[in-house]
Design an enzyme around this catalytic site. Structure first.
Site, PDB file in Angstrom:
ATOM      1  N   ASP A  64      20.550   3.230  17.425  1.00  0.00           N
ATOM      2  CA  ASP A  64      20.484   1.894  16.846  1.00  0.00           C
ATOM      3  C   ASP A  64      21.835   1.238  17.090  1.00  0.00           C
ATOM      4  OD1 ASP A  64      20.395  -0.407  15.345  1.00  0.00           O
ATOM      5  OD2 ASP A  64      19.892   0.585  13.447  1.00  0.00           O
ATOM      6  N   SER A 144      21.656 -15.160  27.507  1.00  0.00           N
ATOM      7  CA  SER A 144      20.489 -16.055  27.478  1.00  0.00           C
ATOM      8  C   SER A 144      20.946 -17.459  27.828  1.00  0.00           C
ATOM      9  CB  SER A 144      19.841 -16.061  26.090  1.00  0.00           C
ATOM     10  OG  SER A 144      18.868 -17.089  25.989  1.00  0.00           O
ATOM     11  N   TYR A 165      19.737 -16.999  16.560  1.00  0.00           N
ATOM     12  CA  TYR A 165      19.713 -16.372  17.891  1.00  0.00           C
ATOM     13  C   TYR A 165      20.639 -17.085  18.880  1.00  0.00           C
ATOM     14  CZ  TYR A 165      17.847 -14.265  22.172  1.00  0.00           C
ATOM     15  OH  TYR A 165      17.709 -13.612  23.379  1.00  0.00           O
ATOM     16  N   LYS A 169      24.102 -15.629  20.874  1.00  0.00           N
ATOM     17  CA  LYS A 169      24.279 -15.606  22.331  1.00  0.00           C
ATOM     18  C   LYS A 169      25.489 -16.445  22.758  1.00  0.00           C
ATOM     19  CE  LYS A 169      20.986 -12.794  23.412  1.00  0.00           C
ATOM     20  NZ  LYS A 169      21.283 -11.464  24.018  1.00  0.00           N
TER      21      LYS A 169
END
Length: 249
Positions: A64, A144, A165, A169
């Protein structure tokens, strides 16, 4: 890719999507590949589908990346059993749709812990292994396009669902450049590259972004970009690759 043959590549988030596609491509290129992911069973299923010769070179390790302890345990095992890390593909990432203004902070923290600190934990361990052996390795970060520009996706006063998110990024974009400068300042020739795909057909994509109106890449498309940057000669460093669907935004 000849200079990487029989070298050790670590791929995070290897149980599906871009990670699994990258594992397959690296094995085809005759590397020793370690897949890290929480879903060990999925990686075992992937291994069972590989040709026998490639199965011998694929090592599935439960990890993890949001947990420093889990990362340390995994990398200590890799170094003990395989001698070191020559390539690191930071691919693991999660998405939790919603709005930052109302979302559970614990959910937001989980995204940051995986998407940002996971890269930090793994890169620190890989860099240490490369530097101690004086090996000019390569770190790749799967970023991304939303780590460079946040698109407007919804009209009619509907709130966006990107949540934290894109900020995670954007942090990766900055982190990659800071690490590049550090690698140089610490007198190494270790490379680092950010690969920023547009919408890609993986498990992370929510239903709102599926359908013919949302052209997408395949995981293999992104993997091909990763292998391209690894294939560049030692004197050449690719800083950023941005790849989008042909008919996408």
């Amino acid at each position: 890719m000849e200079r990487w043959q029989n070298r050790v590549a670590v791929v995070t988030g290897a149980s599906s999507g871009i990670g699994a596609a990258t594992v397959k491509d690296l094995l085809k290129a005759n590397l020793i590949v370690v897949g890290l992911a929480r879903r060990l069973e999925r990686m075992k299923e992937l291994k069972a589908q590989l040709p026998a010769e490639q199965q011998k070179r694929f090592h599935a390790v439960a990890c993890d990346v949001s947990s420093q302890e889990s990362v340390d345990t995994a990398f200590e095992r890799i170094i003990k059993e395989l001698g070191g890390v020559d390539i690191l593909i930071n691919n693991a990432g999660i998405f939790a749709g919603g709005q930052i203004s109302t979302q559970d902070p614990v959910e937001l923290q989980n995204v940051l812990q995986t998407n940002v600190m996971g890269v930090v934990y793994c890169t620190q361990r890989a860099f240490k292994s490369m530097k101690e052996r004086n090996f000019d390795g390569h770190v790749v970060v799967v970023n991304s396009v939303v780590g460079h520009r946040i698109p407007m996706t919804f009209g009619n006063n509907e709130p966006p669902i990107f949540s934290i998110y894109p900020p995670s990024k954007y942090a990766i974009t900055a982190l990659t450049e800071v690490l590049r400068q550090e690698f140089k300042g610490l007198n190494t020739k270790i490379k680092i590259t950010s690969v920023s795909p547009g919408l890609t057909d993986t498990e992370i994509v929510v239903d709102e972004f599926k359908g013919a109106e949302f052209p997408s890449l395949k995981s293999e498309d992104v993997s091909s970009c990763i292998l391209f940057t690894l294939s560049t000669p030692p004197h050449m460093q690719v800083h950023e690759i941005t790849v989008k669907p042909l008919l996408g935004e």
